[in-house]
Design an enzyme around this catalytic site. Sequence first.
Site, PDB file in Angstrom:
ATOM      1  N   ILE A  10       0.813  -1.216   0.000  1.00  0.00           N
ATOM      2  CA  ILE A  10       0.000   0.000   0.000  1.00  0.00           C
ATOM      3  C   ILE A  10       0.845   1.263   0.000  1.00  0.00           C
ATOM      4  CG2 ILE A  10      -2.006  -1.072   1.099  1.00  0.00           C
ATOM      5  CD1 ILE A  10      -1.086  -0.018   3.763  1.00  0.00           C
ATOM      6  N   GLU A  12       5.258   2.959  -0.414  1.00  0.00           N
ATOM      7  CA  GLU A  12       6.705   2.764  -0.473  1.00  0.00           C
ATOM      8  C   GLU A  12       7.393   4.086  -0.205  1.00  0.00           C
ATOM      9  OE1 GLU A  12      10.166   1.105  -3.546  1.00  0.00           O
ATOM     10  OE2 GLU A  12       8.051   1.144  -4.144  1.00  0.00           O
ATOM     11  N   THR A  14      11.467   5.973   1.096  1.00  0.00           N
ATOM     12  CA  THR A  14      12.915   5.867   0.938  1.00  0.00           C
ATOM     13  C   THR A  14      13.495   4.796   1.844  1.00  0.00           C
ATOM     14  OG1 THR A  14      12.966   8.231   0.450  1.00  0.00           O
ATOM     15  CG2 THR A  14      15.063   7.172   0.975  1.00  0.00           C
ATOM     16  N   VAL A  18       5.427  -0.332   2.902  1.00  0.00           N
ATOM     17  CA  VAL A  18       4.244  -0.504   3.756  1.00  0.00           C
ATOM     18  C   VAL A  18       3.325  -1.533   3.121  1.00  0.00           C
ATOM     19  CG1 VAL A  18       2.315   0.624   4.906  1.00  0.00           C
ATOM     20  CG2 VAL A  18       4.445   1.888   4.533  1.00  0.00           C
ATOM     21  N   ASP A 128       8.572  16.341   9.216  1.00  0.00           N
ATOM     22  CA  ASP A 128       8.191  15.936   7.867  1.00  0.00           C
ATOM     23  C   ASP A 128       6.668  15.878   7.726  1.00  0.00           C
ATOM     24  OD1 ASP A 128       8.642  15.280   5.238  1.00  0.00           O
ATOM     25  OD2 ASP A 128       8.999  13.155   5.614  1.00  0.00           O
TER      26      ASP A 128
END
Length: 420
Positions: A10, A12, A14, A18, A128
């Site tokens: 579900i 991706e 770095t 997931v 972030d």
Amino acid sequence: MQKYKPIGKIGEGTFSDVLKTQSLRDGNYYACKQMKQHFESIEQVNSLREIQALRRLNPHPNILMLHEVVFDRKSGCLALICELMDMNIYELIRGRRKPLSEKKIMNYMYQLCKSLDHMHRNGIFHRDVKPENILIKQDTLKLGDFGSCRSVYSKQPYTEYISTRWYRAPECLLTDGYYSYKMDMWSSGCVFYEITSFHPLFPGSNELDQISKIHDILGTPAKKTLNKFKQSRAMSFDFPFKKGTGLSPHVPNISPKSLSLMYAMIEYDPDQRIGAHQALQHPYFQELRTAEKQAVTMHRKMRLAENIVGQESINLWCISKDGNRQHSLRKTQENPIRHHGPSCGIELPKLNVSGVTKLTSYPSPSFHSVFTEPATNGEVPVLQPIKYIGTNHKSEKQKELKSSMKQYHLPAIERRGGGY
């Protein structure tokens, strides 16, 4: 990972992939964040900032819940098992044409500010914040991906290029890592604009272009503000003067209160930028604060009512128990145990005996109570013997009279309800 069955990928990033997984123990679905890095020991795993942060911040209704940490010593693989959400904010607004309602945007931003307030109060800032890291499930918003978080009290300078460029605050762009938790508020302001307009606020192609796009909207900052960023040696501060267009032309349909909060969140000077706790008190959230207070008050009243009902039930039980006891006592008093025979002293009849000129008279005997004092240990009282007071001489007639009297035994007392 033998406890979980992978369903599909579900996401991706770095540093991780997931997966949607299903637990073989309870059948529930979870999000499995598999780290690409390999780890040598459990100590190294426990030292990860992301795991430490999630353990410190959980549970909170607006922070992604960490259910389990799975580490395989042989392979060095690490996976974080988290709750599964429906989508992230980026997926919600991607390709969408119909704008979100003001109420829904307000609700999302209120929850985002709550998550940041909880983080900052616990000494952590995210670094972030962006639409991809803000997860939603129906009307619930949760902040996720704490892989870049840092301690509020850690020593500067921090990593320079940490947050995604479009959501990077000016102090992150203009200094060599001298920024604070206020950078999260800048990023949240950019997210606020994006879920309102469906377009990124400052989509710079590089660092200089990023600064230029910020100045296009907010204008070139005053020298006093730029002097705070003089610690940076990587960039010249000779920016051309720009007045800035402001936000209004880009989001013409939003309310003045939402525009006011948006400006407060993207304040160029971090010292003047609004904090998360202060943002929660902004007039823009007045309606939600009022509804929240009413819900809390109603919850307290319900809890109080439940406590009162419970206490009344206990009192009624005690009253009922005492009532049974009083009824038993009253019944005993109203209906005493009846004695067969005289209940008071009587005078014995005079006997006429032939051949005797004078008969010695005997006084009437005194009858003492046949009951002792009520036993305190709950035992049935015993009878006391009847004593006759008078002369010890007994005639034959008296003996005959005594032998003719019937003997009676008193019935036992009946116990009720733990009493008598």
